[in-house]
Design an enzyme around this catalytic site. Structure first.
Site, short mmCIF file in Angstrom:
data_model
loop_
_atom_site.label_atom_id
_atom_site.label_comp_id
_atom_site.label_asym_id
_atom_site.label_seq_id
_atom_site.Cartn_x
_atom_site.Cartn_y
_atom_site.Cartn_z
CG PHE A 1 -1.83 1.24 1.19
CD1 PHE A 1 -2.92 1.31 0.34
CD2 PHE A 1 -1.55 2.35 1.99
CE1 PHE A 1 -3.73 2.44 0.30
CE2 PHE A 1 -2.35 3.48 1.95
CZ PHE A 1 -3.44 3.53 1.10
CG ASP B 1 5.58 3.45 1.99
OD1 ASP B 1 5.56 3.98 3.12
OD2 ASP B 1 4.58 3.39 1.25
CE LYS C 1 -0.89 5.57 7.84
NZ LYS C 1 -0.57 4.87 6.61
C1 LIG Z 1 -0.78 5.23 5.19
C2 LIG Z 1 0.24 4.81 4.23
C3 LIG Z 1 0.45 5.52 3.03
C4 LIG Z 1 -0.41 6.69 2.60
O1 LIG Z 1 -0.33 7.76 3.46
P1 LIG Z 1 -1.44 8.95 3.35
O2 LIG Z 1 -0.96 9.95 4.35
O3 LIG Z 1 -2.76 8.35 3.67
O4 LIG Z 1 -1.38 9.46 1.96
C5 LIG Z 1 1.46 5.09 2.20
N1 LIG Z 1 2.24 4.03 2.51
C6 LIG Z 1 2.06 3.34 3.66
C7 LIG Z 1 2.96 2.19 3.96
C8 LIG Z 1 1.05 3.68 4.55
O5 LIG Z 1 0.85 2.96 5.65
#
Ligand SMILES: *Cc1c(COP(=O)(O)O)cnc(C)c1O
Length: 391
Positions: free
Chosen positions: A127, A214, A243
């Site tokens: 994700f 990420d 986050k």
């Molecule tokens: C939450 C998340 C995102 C997206 O972040 P947003 O602030 O919602 O755009 C991308 N990568 C990972 C691994 C995430 O947990």
């Protein structure tokens, strides 16, 4: 009729205030937080150091734009370099934007090498966000469905599969980067083998690909180190964060080192709000508070309470397939979809999450007490037992 678009299906509760690991709703019912707003409020709610950093900065200066030097941005970048092995930072407002920056950076890097169609390897089950490029990079087909034409330039491989990467290396000469999560969060708290990232690192070195991690969910201490890669003997080229960086104030960052750190030049990327004085001051306070309160060792201590508690409580329950943890990222995989557990927990005053349909995901704040951790273990275990008894 709601005047909100229907892209969310919120639970029937709204919170009006919160302190530490506890939130209260409009009827003043208390809820213990085992989600942290999806790995955002790592320091819990209304943390005095964070609240006062926000208030102080709000009284001084909120926004100037990146047309001018922003001292708080420089201070936050310096601090992030200290804890991350990276060299330079770009600031934005969310995780998706941090990944957009990484994707643009990788494409520029590729074009500088003379490639026509720079391609990024991404993983199944991943994700990376909801913007067009990041949803195109995302593994979950449900998140991509309906949004064709997608952004080109991604090839997908199974997660935790080095042979699949080697296979692409031997066929595709347009690859410029690999983008993966060190632990897949939304994908179900999926933890790859210990040597996955170190092997990826050496493949990337061999082919001059950028290794882009990420760490939007795993970063800022969630796994018991500042960044999940620090459990291993490797360093990425690009690191994306968001986050928990602002503990609830929106901020994202794309960090880079080596050649990747110098790809962006004036005019190649930007953001109106990105790295504003308020967000940067808050993020700086977040990092300093984690240091001051020595919370990284605490994450590991709490991890033990959860592992031992759940192993003891769930032992012998046939429907429990797996218990996976890395610091305070906890996934309990059941043998069937269990989304209804979320509202059952809510009724009992506990916030939990279910992801990938059958994985109970817990992301409690770092400031919970042993007693609160044990309460989460007890409540969740009872919910799981009742769930299987009722079948
Ligand atoms: C939450 C998340 C995102 C997206 O972040 P947003 O602030 O919602 O755009 C991308 N990568 C990972 C691994 C995430 O947990």
């Amino acid at each position: 009729m709601s005047t909100l678009m229907s892209n969310y299906a919120p639970l029937p509760v709204s919170f009006v205030k919160a302190k530490g690991a506890w939130l209260s709703d409009e009827q003043d019912k208390a809820y213990l937080d085992a989600v942290s707003g999806i790995a955002v409020c790592n320091l819990g709610h209304s943390h005095p150091a964070i609240s006062s950093a926000i208030c102080e900065q709000a009284k001084k200066l909120l926004h100037t734009s990146n047309l001018y030097n922003i001292k708080n941005q420089q201070a936050l970048a310096d601090k992030l370099m200290q804890i991350s092995d990276m060299e330079k930072a770009f600031f934005c407002n969310s995780g998706a934007e941090a990944n957009e920056a990484a994707i643009k950076l990788a494409r520029l890097y590729g074009h500088q090498k003379g490639l026509k169609c720079p391609t990024i390897i991404v993983a199944e089950g991943s994700f990376h966000g909801r913007t067009l490029a990041t949803l195109s990079a995302t593994g979950n087909p449900k998140i991509r469905a309906g949004f064709a034409p997608l952004v080109e330039g991604f090839v997908r491989v199974p997660y935790n599969d080095i042979d699949a990467i080697l296979n692409i290396a031997s066929q595709n000469s347009e690859v410029v980067a690999v983008l993966v999560e060190p632990v897949q969060g939304e994908g179900g708290v999926v933890i790859p083998s210990d040597d996955y990232l170190t092997k990826l690192r050496s493949i990337c070195d061999q082919h001059q690909w950028l290794l882009m991690l990420d760490e939007i969910q795993t970063g800022i201490g969630r796994t018991g180190k500042w960044f999940a890669y620090q459990h291993l003997d490797m360093i990425p080229d690009v690191l994306t964060l968001a986050k928990a960086l602002g503990n609830g104030i929106p901020i994202g960052a794309c960090l880079a080192r080596g050649e990747a750190a110098n790809v962006f030049q004036p005019g190649t990327h930007g953001s109106t709000f990105g790295g504003n004085p308020l967000a940067c001051k808050t993020a700086l306070a977040v990092i300093e508070t984690i240091e001051l309160e020595n919370l990284l060792p605490r994450v590991n201590q709490l991890n033990n309470i959860f592992i031992e508690g759940f192993i003891a409580a769930l032992n012998g329950i046939k429907g429990v397939r797996d218990i996976r943890t890395k610091g305070l990222m906890i996934g309990i995989e059941l043998d069937q979809p269990c989304g209804e557990l979320v509202s059952q927990a809510l009724e009992q005053g506990l916030l939990i999450n279910v992801t990938a349909a059958n994985v109970i995901r817990l992301l409690p704040p770092f400031i919970i007490t042993d007693a609160e951790a044990n309460k989460i273990v007890l409540t969740v275990s009872d919910l799981i037992k009742n769930f299987f008894d009722a079948i």
